[in-house]
Motif scaffolding. Structure first.
Motif, PDB file in Angstrom:
ATOM      1  N   GLU A   1     126.921 104.134  35.193  1.00 24.60           N
ATOM      2  CA  GLU A   1     126.700 102.959  35.233  1.00 24.60           C
ATOM      3  C   GLU A   1     125.557 102.335  36.603  1.00 24.60           C
ATOM      4  N   LYS A   2     126.753 102.985  37.347  1.00 22.37           N
ATOM      5  CA  LYS A   2     126.600 102.427  38.514  1.00 22.37           C
ATOM      6  C   LYS A   2     125.280 103.967  39.266  1.00 22.37           C
ATOM      7  N   ILE A   3     125.685 105.272  38.365  1.00 21.15           N
ATOM      8  CA  ILE A   3     123.988 105.844  38.791  1.00 21.15           C
ATOM      9  C   ILE A   3     122.924 105.266  38.187  1.00 21.15           C
ATOM     10  N   LEU A   4     122.602 104.439  36.619  1.00 18.57           N
ATOM     11  CA  LEU A   4     121.731 104.171  36.783  1.00 18.57           C
ATOM     12  C   LEU A   4     121.296 102.658  37.214  1.00 18.57           C
ATOM     13  N   VAL A   5     122.089 102.106  37.975  1.00 16.05           N
ATOM     14  CA  VAL A   5     122.106 100.772  38.500  1.00 16.05           C
ATOM     15  C   VAL A   5     121.886 101.144  39.847  1.00 16.05           C
ATOM     16  N   ALA A   6     121.745 102.330  40.350  1.00 15.07           N
ATOM     17  CA  ALA A   6     121.735 102.581  41.724  1.00 15.07           C
ATOM     18  C   ALA A   6     120.026 103.531  41.220  1.00 15.07           C
ATOM     19  N   LEU A   7     119.305 103.946  40.001  1.00 18.90           N
ATOM     20  CA  LEU A   7     118.220 104.067  40.353  1.00 18.90           C
ATOM     21  C   LEU A   7     117.106 102.973  39.563  1.00 18.90           C
ATOM     22  N   ARG A   8     117.905 102.715  39.349  1.00 13.06           N
ATOM     23  CA  ARG A   8     116.612 100.964  39.163  1.00 13.06           C
ATOM     24  C   ARG A   8     116.057 100.180  40.123  1.00 13.06           C
ATOM     25  N   GLU A   9     117.435  99.949  42.146  1.00 13.81           N
ATOM     26  CA  GLU A   9     117.565  99.227  42.395  1.00 13.81           C
ATOM     27  C   GLU A   9     116.345 100.610  43.888  1.00 13.81           C
ATOM     28  N   HIS A  10     116.808 101.302  43.433  1.00 12.55           N
ATOM     29  CA  HIS A  10     115.489 102.413  43.956  1.00 12.55           C
ATOM     30  C   HIS A  10     113.801 102.626  43.336  1.00 12.55           C
ATOM     31  N   MET A  11     114.145 101.931  42.221  1.00 12.59           N
ATOM     32  CA  MET A  11     112.812 101.670  41.275  1.00 12.59           C
ATOM     33  C   MET A  11     112.242 100.499  42.138  1.00 12.59           C
ATOM     34  N   ALA A  12     113.281 100.395  42.626  1.00 16.40           N
ATOM     35  CA  ALA A  12     112.098  98.693  42.581  1.00 16.40           C
ATOM     36  C   ALA A  12     111.670  98.587  44.449  1.00 16.40           C
ATOM     37  N   HIS A  13     112.520  99.659  44.715  1.00 13.06           N
ATOM     38  CA  HIS A  13     112.003  99.822  46.365  1.00 13.06           C
ATOM     39  C   HIS A  13     110.482  99.203  46.258  1.00 13.06           C
ATOM     40  N   PRO A  14     109.878  98.607  47.471  1.00 17.69           N
ATOM     41  CA  PRO A  14     109.051  98.631  48.334  1.00 17.69           C
ATOM     42  C   PRO A  14     108.106  99.845  48.201  1.00 17.69           C
ATOM     43  N   ASN A  15     109.181 100.634  48.501  1.00 15.95           N
ATOM     44  CA  ASN A  15     107.868 101.948  49.153  1.00 15.95           C
ATOM     45  C   ASN A  15     107.501 102.736  48.000  1.00 15.95           C
ATOM     46  N   CYS A  16     108.083 102.652  46.517  1.00 18.14           N
ATOM     47  CA  CYS A  16     107.765 102.798  45.238  1.00 18.14           C
ATOM     48  C   CYS A  16     106.295 102.112  44.501  1.00 18.14           C
ATOM     49  N   ARG A  17     106.237 100.851  45.479  1.00 14.04           N
ATOM     50  CA  ARG A  17     105.185 100.049  44.743  1.00 14.04           C
ATOM     51  C   ARG A  17     103.653 100.477  44.778  1.00 14.04           C
ATOM     52  N   LYS A  18     103.098 101.245  45.323  1.00 13.90           N
ATOM     53  CA  LYS A  18     101.899 101.760  45.131  1.00 13.90           C
ATOM     54  C   LYS A  18     101.667 104.247  44.386  1.00 13.90           C
ATOM     55  N   LEU A  19     103.317 104.348  43.712  1.00 20.35           N
ATOM     56  CA  LEU A  19     103.051 105.419  43.387  1.00 20.35           C
ATOM     57  C   LEU A  19     102.782 105.064  41.912  1.00 20.35           C
ATOM     58  N   PRO A  20     101.619 106.192  42.117  1.00 22.37           N
ATOM     59  CA  PRO A  20     100.088 106.065  40.581  1.00 22.37           C
ATOM     60  C   PRO A  20     101.614 106.719  39.942  1.00 22.37           C
ATOM     61  N   GLN A  21     101.388 105.744  38.290  1.00 19.87           N
ATOM     62  CA  GLN A  21     102.175 106.312  37.631  1.00 19.87           C
ATOM     63  C   GLN A  21     102.050 106.789  35.992  1.00 19.87           C
ATOM     64  N   PRO A  22     102.331 108.309  35.867  1.00 21.81           N
ATOM     65  CA  PRO A  22     101.885 108.795  34.054  1.00 21.81           C
ATOM     66  C   PRO A  22     101.899 107.570  32.471  1.00 21.81           C
ATOM     67  N   PRO A  23     100.730 107.776  31.810  1.00 20.72           N
ATOM     68  CA  PRO A  23     100.868 106.767  31.358  1.00 20.72           C
ATOM     69  C   PRO A  23     101.530 106.346  30.138  1.00 20.72           C
ATOM     70  N   GLU A  24     102.375 105.853  29.663  1.00 18.24           N
ATOM     71  CA  GLU A  24     103.882 105.266  29.644  1.00 18.24           C
ATOM     72  C   GLU A  24     103.518 105.639  28.168  1.00 18.24           C
ATOM     73  N   GLY A  25     104.914 106.422  27.810  1.00 23.41           N
ATOM     74  CA  GLY A  25     105.376 107.437  26.068  1.00 23.41           C
ATOM     75  C   GLY A  25     105.195 108.184  26.139  1.00 23.41           C
ATOM     76  N   THR A  26     104.516 109.622  27.836  1.00 22.13           N
ATOM     77  CA  THR A  26     104.913 110.669  28.501  1.00 22.13           C
ATOM     78  C   THR A  26     106.319 111.064  28.695  1.00 22.13           C
ATOM     79  N   GLU A  27     106.308 112.693  28.188  1.00 21.45           N
ATOM     80  CA  GLU A  27     107.169 112.889  28.216  1.00 21.45           C
ATOM     81  C   GLU A  27     108.331 114.075  29.652  1.00 21.45           C
ATOM     82  N   PHE A  28     108.499 114.377  29.944  1.00 19.94           N
ATOM     83  CA  PHE A  28     108.950 115.456  30.371  1.00 19.94           C
ATOM     84  C   PHE A  28     109.218 116.609  29.756  1.00 19.94           C
TER      85      PHE A  28
END
Lengths: 400, 139
Positions: free
Chosen positions: B112-139
């Motif tokens: 859970e701690k990892i997931l929370v850390a990841l989510r915080e990381h995603m909320a970081h302002p540095n990530c605001r401008k990153l273009p994202q792949p279309p929803e639903g695509t997978e690695f």
């Protein structure tokens, strides 16, 4: 299968068929619901049940997550091993989800970039006015074909630059290497400059292009018609005429003295290059191939930033000089009254500059002085003829 | 010193936390196969944090807890395609050393701690401008 239609809320009532599950539903914002439902029911049934219980709070199609999995509608609750007391997370499908996806996919630059603003990744800069932005300059500024008219004044430019939408757009453009590559490869001048991409991507450049105040200064400078070397003519030209092809640059540079001589004597039709074909009338015609649809002198301003880099200076000056020369070539042919422009280099769109030459050409005069040309009168005269181009002036001083 | 909690006890605790929904907001996790006695393979989701480019998207992840867990960190990979620093763009593998809060792994840390850390990381302002792949695509 349970014969009772909607799962009864009293657990005792279900004992006849099978054991009911009492599960918790946790919504974002920490709202909690409970549902009692048979494990053989599908996820779709659960959603329907929830929506009927709380029609105002739970939409018909919430997204449900349990144990790290998004629950799929046709699956039964039993297949996810959901037990009494377990908690399902619920995420409401926000209307902005689809909008978000749309804006994300549009940030991928189009593969086919033809000439013109239609497919241009930067076209949104001018297109933003269609979205009802009041701050933007009136549509009249852009030619009748939606292309570009004369550059807006510094105030309009500043207003545009202050628009957060434009800011975001510029930031995105500057941070997207793909778009930058397109700009560079479709601009003969930029592609000639080694490291153009690095320059455009540098934090300095980004700051230049996104700082409204700086841009305002730039605009004022390029309005000076030679205040920044050949830049003045360039800034105005970029909006009115086609960008000269590289080959054209060279020939024009070679014969700059001849061209400027004719312009100074007011002879209208002896332009040997035939660049007079670029008349101001075609402003509204074909959009310029110059890929920046910025309706202002941004390229001039941006290049001005490069001019501050000593390494780039000499190379840029040569390029600018040749551009100013090209500007000369077109102005006599375009002048319907047959008067050579008294300022030589200023293109028809540039406002007349009334300042004394020593002020207007202060930079260039200093450069000429540095090069060893000390005769003030001759220097000013040569600069006038070359339209503010130091290169052209040197040619004059040496040749004449 | 408190006694070391054995791997399986620890994972059972985490399983219960996940199923009861006691986990932090926006994160969910559970066993991939409830019959897996080793409790190695886990599913997880992260709800994209609000006001980020990831908003309103549900990101699926895989977590593998090796036999040395929790002495060693689990390996975490995104299943949903995501453009996020620290995530391998080919495999979706998360580089935990890029997540400030879990970079120095401690056996007290949980999935859970990892997931929370990841989510915080995603909320970081540095990530605001990153273009994202279309929803639903997978690695």
């Amino acid at each position: 299968m349970s014969t009772s239609g909607d799962a009864p809320t009293a657990p005792a009532a279900a004992a006849s068929e099978e054991e009911q599950l009492t599960i918790n539903i946790k919504s974002t914002g920490d709202k909690k619901y409970t549902a009692t439902i048979a494990p053989s029911k599908t996820v779709q049934d659960l959603k329907k049940h929830l929506h009927e219980q709380h029609p105002d709070e739970i939409p018909a199609e919430p997204r449900l997550i349990y144990s790290g999995r998004v629950l799929k509608n046709p699956d039964t609750l039993a297949s996810y091993n959901i037990k009494t007391g377990n908690t399902i997370h619920m995420v409401k499908p926000a209307a902005s989800a689809t909008r978000q996806a749309a804006s994300n996919s549009s940030s991928v630059p189009p593969v086919n970039i033809a000439a013109g603003t239609g497919n241009d990744p930067l076209a949104g800069l001018t297109g933003a006015r269609y979205a009802g932005h009041v701050q933007l300059p009136s549509a009249g500024l852009f030619g009748p074909d939606g292309g570009m008219g004369p550059p807006p004044g510094p105030e309009q430019l500043a207003a545009q630059m202050n628009d957060p939408l434009q800011q975001a757009m510029l930031q995105r453009i500057l941070s997207d290497p793909a778009i930058l590559d397109q700009i560079i490869s479709s601009n003969p001048m930029l592609s000639q400059i080694p490291g153009a991409r690095e320059m455009l991507q540098s934090p300095m450049m980004r700051q230049m292009l996104t700082d409204p105040q700086l841009m305002m200064q730039m605009a004022q400078m390029s309005g000076m018609g030679g205040g920044a070397g050949g830049l003045g003519g360039f800034g105005a030209r970029g909006n009115n005429n086609s960008f000269p092809a590289p080959g054209q640059n060279e020939t024009t540079t070679g014969s700059t003295p001849a061209n400027t001589a004719t312009s100074a004597t007011g002879n209208t039709n002896t332009n040997p290059q035939g660049t007079g074909a670029q008349s101001p009338g075609n402003t509204a015609g074909s959009p310029p191939p110059f890929p920046f649809p910025f309706p202002f002198g941004a390229p001039g301003g941006g290049l001005g930033a490069m001019m501050n880099n000593p390494q780039m200076q000499e190379q840029m000056r040569q390029l600018m000089g040749s551009l100013a020369g090209a500007g000369d070539g077109s102005s006599p042919g375009a002048n319907p009254f047959g008067f050579g422009s008294p300022l030589g280099g200023s293109s028809p769109a540039a406002p007349a500059d009334t300042r004394p030459p020593e002020e207007r050409y202060a930079d260039q005069l200093r450069q000429l002085n540095d090069m060893g040309f000390y005769d003030f009168e001759r220097n000013v005269e040569a600069l006038r003829r070359s339209g503010g181009s130091v290169q052209g002036a040197v040619n004059q001083l040496l040749g004449g | 010193m408190s006694a070391k909690v054995p791997r399986n006890f620890r994972l059972l605790e985490e399983l219960e936390m996940g199923e009861k929904g006691l986990s932090a907001d926006g994160c969910s996790y559970g066993l991939e196969d409830s019959d897996d006695v080793m409790m190695s393979n886990w599913n997880a989701t992260i709800l994209g944090p609000p006001h980020s480019v990831y908003e309103n998207r549900i990101y699926s992840l895989k977590i593998y807890c090796g036999s040395e867990y929790p002495d060693e960190p689990p390996s975490v990979s995104f299943i949903s395609k995501i453009n996020l620093p620290g995530v391998d763009q080919r495999t979706g593998r998360v580089d935990l050393s890029k997540l400030a809060r879990v970079a120095q792994w401690s056996r007290n840390f949980t999935m859970e701690k990892i997931l929370v850390a990841l989510r915080e990381h995603m909320a970081h302002p540095n990530c605001r401008k990153l273009p994202q792949p279309p929803e639903g695509t997978e690695f």
